[in-house]
Design a protein around this motif. Structure first.
Motif, PDB file in Angstrom:
ATOM      1  N   VAL A  97      44.231  38.711  29.779  1.00  0.00           N
ATOM      2  CA  VAL A  97      44.457  38.664  28.341  1.00  0.00           C
ATOM      3  C   VAL A  97      43.371  39.470  27.624  1.00  0.00           C
ATOM      4  CG1 VAL A  97      44.332  37.124  26.344  1.00  0.00           C
ATOM      5  CG2 VAL A  97      45.639  36.439  28.358  1.00  0.00           C
ATOM      6  N   HIS A  98      43.801  40.308  26.690  1.00  0.00           N
ATOM      7  CA  HIS A  98      42.882  41.037  25.821  1.00  0.00           C
ATOM      8  C   HIS A  98      42.863  40.336  24.466  1.00  0.00           C
ATOM      9  CE1 HIS A  98      42.233  44.709  28.323  1.00  0.00           C
ATOM     10  NE2 HIS A  98      43.312  44.219  28.910  1.00  0.00           N
ATOM     11  N   TYR A  99      41.676  40.132  23.915  1.00  0.00           N
ATOM     12  CA  TYR A  99      41.590  39.319  22.710  1.00  0.00           C
ATOM     13  C   TYR A  99      40.480  39.793  21.777  1.00  0.00           C
ATOM     14  CZ  TYR A  99      37.535  37.350  25.098  1.00  0.00           C
ATOM     15  OH  TYR A  99      36.335  37.192  25.729  1.00  0.00           O
ATOM     16  N   VAL A 100      40.553  39.275  20.571  1.00  0.00           N
ATOM     17  CA  VAL A 100      39.454  39.349  19.617  1.00  0.00           C
ATOM     18  C   VAL A 100      39.059  37.912  19.326  1.00  0.00           C
ATOM     19  CG1 VAL A 100      38.703  40.066  17.324  1.00  0.00           C
ATOM     20  CG2 VAL A 100      40.301  41.499  18.628  1.00  0.00           C
ATOM     21  N   SER A 101      37.787  37.583  19.513  1.00  0.00           N
ATOM     22  CA  SER A 101      37.345  36.207  19.314  1.00  0.00           C
ATOM     23  C   SER A 101      37.136  35.913  17.834  1.00  0.00           C
ATOM     24  CB  SER A 101      36.041  35.944  20.069  1.00  0.00           C
ATOM     25  OG  SER A 101      34.969  36.601  19.415  1.00  0.00           O
ATOM     26  N   ALA A 102      36.872  34.653  17.559  1.00  0.00           N
ATOM     27  CA  ALA A 102      36.620  34.239  16.179  1.00  0.00           C
ATOM     28  C   ALA A 102      35.360  34.885  15.614  1.00  0.00           C
ATOM     29  CB  ALA A 102      36.522  32.718  16.112  1.00  0.00           C
ATOM     30  N   SER A 103      34.485  35.320  16.491  1.00  0.00           N
ATOM     31  CA  SER A 103      33.274  36.024  16.048  1.00  0.00           C
ATOM     32  C   SER A 103      33.452  37.537  16.108  1.00  0.00           C
ATOM     33  CB  SER A 103      32.085  35.610  16.925  1.00  0.00           C
ATOM     34  OG  SER A 103      32.346  35.894  18.285  1.00  0.00           O
ATOM     35  N   TRP A 104      34.702  37.969  16.175  1.00  0.00           N
ATOM     36  CA  TRP A 104      35.066  39.393  16.115  1.00  0.00           C
ATOM     37  C   TRP A 104      34.614  40.168  17.341  1.00  0.00           C
ATOM     38  CZ3 TRP A 104      38.488  40.823  12.465  1.00  0.00           C
ATOM     39  CH2 TRP A 104      38.627  39.965  11.360  1.00  0.00           C
ATOM     40  N   THR A 105      34.449  39.474  18.452  1.00  0.00           N
ATOM     41  CA  THR A 105      34.106  40.148  19.707  1.00  0.00           C
ATOM     42  C   THR A 105      35.372  40.459  20.488  1.00  0.00           C
ATOM     43  OG1 THR A 105      32.020  38.935  19.843  1.00  0.00           O
ATOM     44  CG2 THR A 105      32.837  39.958  21.870  1.00  0.00           C
ATOM     45  N   ARG A 106      35.485  41.706  20.925  1.00  0.00           N
ATOM     46  CA  ARG A 106      36.626  42.078  21.760  1.00  0.00           C
ATOM     47  C   ARG A 106      36.291  41.829  23.222  1.00  0.00           C
ATOM     48  NH1 ARG A 106      40.594  45.177  19.411  1.00  0.00           N
ATOM     49  NH2 ARG A 106      40.173  45.906  17.298  1.00  0.00           N
ATOM     50  N   GLY A 107      37.279  41.405  23.954  1.00  0.00           N
ATOM     51  CA  GLY A 107      37.046  41.188  25.371  1.00  0.00           C
ATOM     52  C   GLY A 107      38.343  40.974  26.115  1.00  0.00           C
ATOM     53  N   ASP A 108      38.218  40.760  27.416  1.00  0.00           N
ATOM     54  CA  ASP A 108      39.384  40.378  28.183  1.00  0.00           C
ATOM     55  C   ASP A 108      38.973  39.338  29.218  1.00  0.00           C
ATOM     56  OD1 ASP A 108      38.158  42.623  29.822  1.00  0.00           O
ATOM     57  OD2 ASP A 108      39.820  42.103  31.144  1.00  0.00           O
ATOM     58  N   SER A 109      39.898  38.496  29.538  1.00  0.00           N
ATOM     59  CA  SER A 109      39.650  37.409  30.486  1.00  0.00           C
ATOM     60  C   SER A 109      40.679  37.422  31.594  1.00  0.00           C
ATOM     61  CB  SER A 109      39.695  36.049  29.775  1.00  0.00           C
ATOM     62  OG  SER A 109      38.558  35.852  28.979  1.00  0.00           O
ATOM     63  N   TRP A 110      40.257  36.902  32.736  1.00  0.00           N
ATOM     64  CA  TRP A 110      41.146  36.777  33.889  1.00  0.00           C
ATOM     65  C   TRP A 110      41.319  35.308  34.236  1.00  0.00           C
ATOM     66  CZ3 TRP A 110      43.697  40.761  36.242  1.00  0.00           C
ATOM     67  CH2 TRP A 110      43.270  42.068  35.933  1.00  0.00           C
ATOM     68  N   GLY A 111      42.528  34.977  34.669  1.00  0.00           N
ATOM     69  CA  GLY A 111      42.772  33.639  35.170  1.00  0.00           C
ATOM     70  C   GLY A 111      42.219  33.483  36.577  1.00  0.00           C
ATOM     71  N   GLN A 112      42.298  32.253  37.080  1.00  0.00           N
ATOM     72  CA  GLN A 112      41.735  31.954  38.386  1.00  0.00           C
ATOM     73  C   GLN A 112      42.638  32.403  39.533  1.00  0.00           C
ATOM     74  OE1 GLN A 112      43.329  29.840  36.497  1.00  0.00           O
ATOM     75  NE2 GLN A 112      44.609  28.515  37.781  1.00  0.00           N
ATOM     76  N   GLY A 113      43.866  32.736  39.199  1.00  0.00           N
ATOM     77  CA  GLY A 113      44.821  33.170  40.216  1.00  0.00           C
ATOM     78  C   GLY A 113      45.683  32.029  40.714  1.00  0.00           C
ATOM     79  N   THR A 114      46.928  32.345  40.985  1.00  0.00           N
ATOM     80  CA  THR A 114      47.853  31.360  41.537  1.00  0.00           C
ATOM     81  C   THR A 114      48.610  32.017  42.696  1.00  0.00           C
ATOM     82  OG1 THR A 114      49.614  29.773  40.997  1.00  0.00           O
ATOM     83  CG2 THR A 114      49.705  31.916  39.887  1.00  0.00           C
ATOM     84  N   GLN A 115      48.702  31.287  43.804  1.00  0.00           N
ATOM     85  CA  GLN A 115      49.305  31.842  45.012  1.00  0.00           C
ATOM     86  C   GLN A 115      50.824  31.791  44.946  1.00  0.00           C
ATOM     87  OE1 GLN A 115      47.751  33.167  47.941  1.00  0.00           O
ATOM     88  NE2 GLN A 115      49.861  33.745  48.417  1.00  0.00           N
ATOM     89  N   VAL A 116      51.435  32.908  45.269  1.00  0.00           N
ATOM     90  CA  VAL A 116      52.893  32.986  45.419  1.00  0.00           C
ATOM     91  C   VAL A 116      53.174  33.425  46.853  1.00  0.00           C
ATOM     92  CG1 VAL A 116      54.984  34.204  44.744  1.00  0.00           C
ATOM     93  CG2 VAL A 116      53.343  33.474  42.996  1.00  0.00           C
TER      94      VAL A 116
END
Length: 120
Positions: A97-116
């Motif tokens: 996910v790419h986001y802008v935080s409430a403090s106006w910081t841009r970033g991206d986060s990754w999930g922990q992963g799920t096995q398929v």
């Protein structure tokens, strides 16, 4: 800080279906692009599908016609509907996910992963 919680992975026979979900939480002002990637053992992480804030989807060729990505922006959640699964779809699937935080910081986060896992 944005946290991602994934769910929906599992084991299915070839031809089966699974639906992955990824919910984002934290001090989020706005989420832009959301997407799914996967990594099989011995392989690099690869793009599966992405979706923009206005719903424009990009689907990788290996899964085109079988996988669908969607999002519920009100819930900060992205979904991956996987149909007609093949053994070669077996991998750990990661949400991004790419986001802008409430403090106006841009970033991206990754999930922990799920096995398929898809059995032949």
């Amino acid at each position: 800080q944005v946290q991602l919680v994934e769910s929906g992975g599992g084991s299915v026979p070839a031809g089966g279906s699974l639906r992955l979900s990824c919910a984002a939480s934290g001090t989020i002002f706005r989420i832009s692009a959301m997407g799914w990637y996967r990594q099989a053992p011995g392989n690099q992480r690869e793009l599966v599908a992405t979706i923009t804030s206005v719903g424009v989807a990009n689907i990788a060729d290996p899964v085109k016609g079988r996988f669908t990505i969607s999002r519920d922006s009100a819930k900060n959640t992205v979904y991956l509907q996987m149909n007609s699964l093949k053994p070669e779809d077996t991998a750990v699937y990661y949400c991004n996910v790419h986001y802008v935080s409430a403090s106006w910081t841009r970033g991206d986060s990754w999930g922990q992963g799920t096995q398929v896992t898809v059995s032949s």
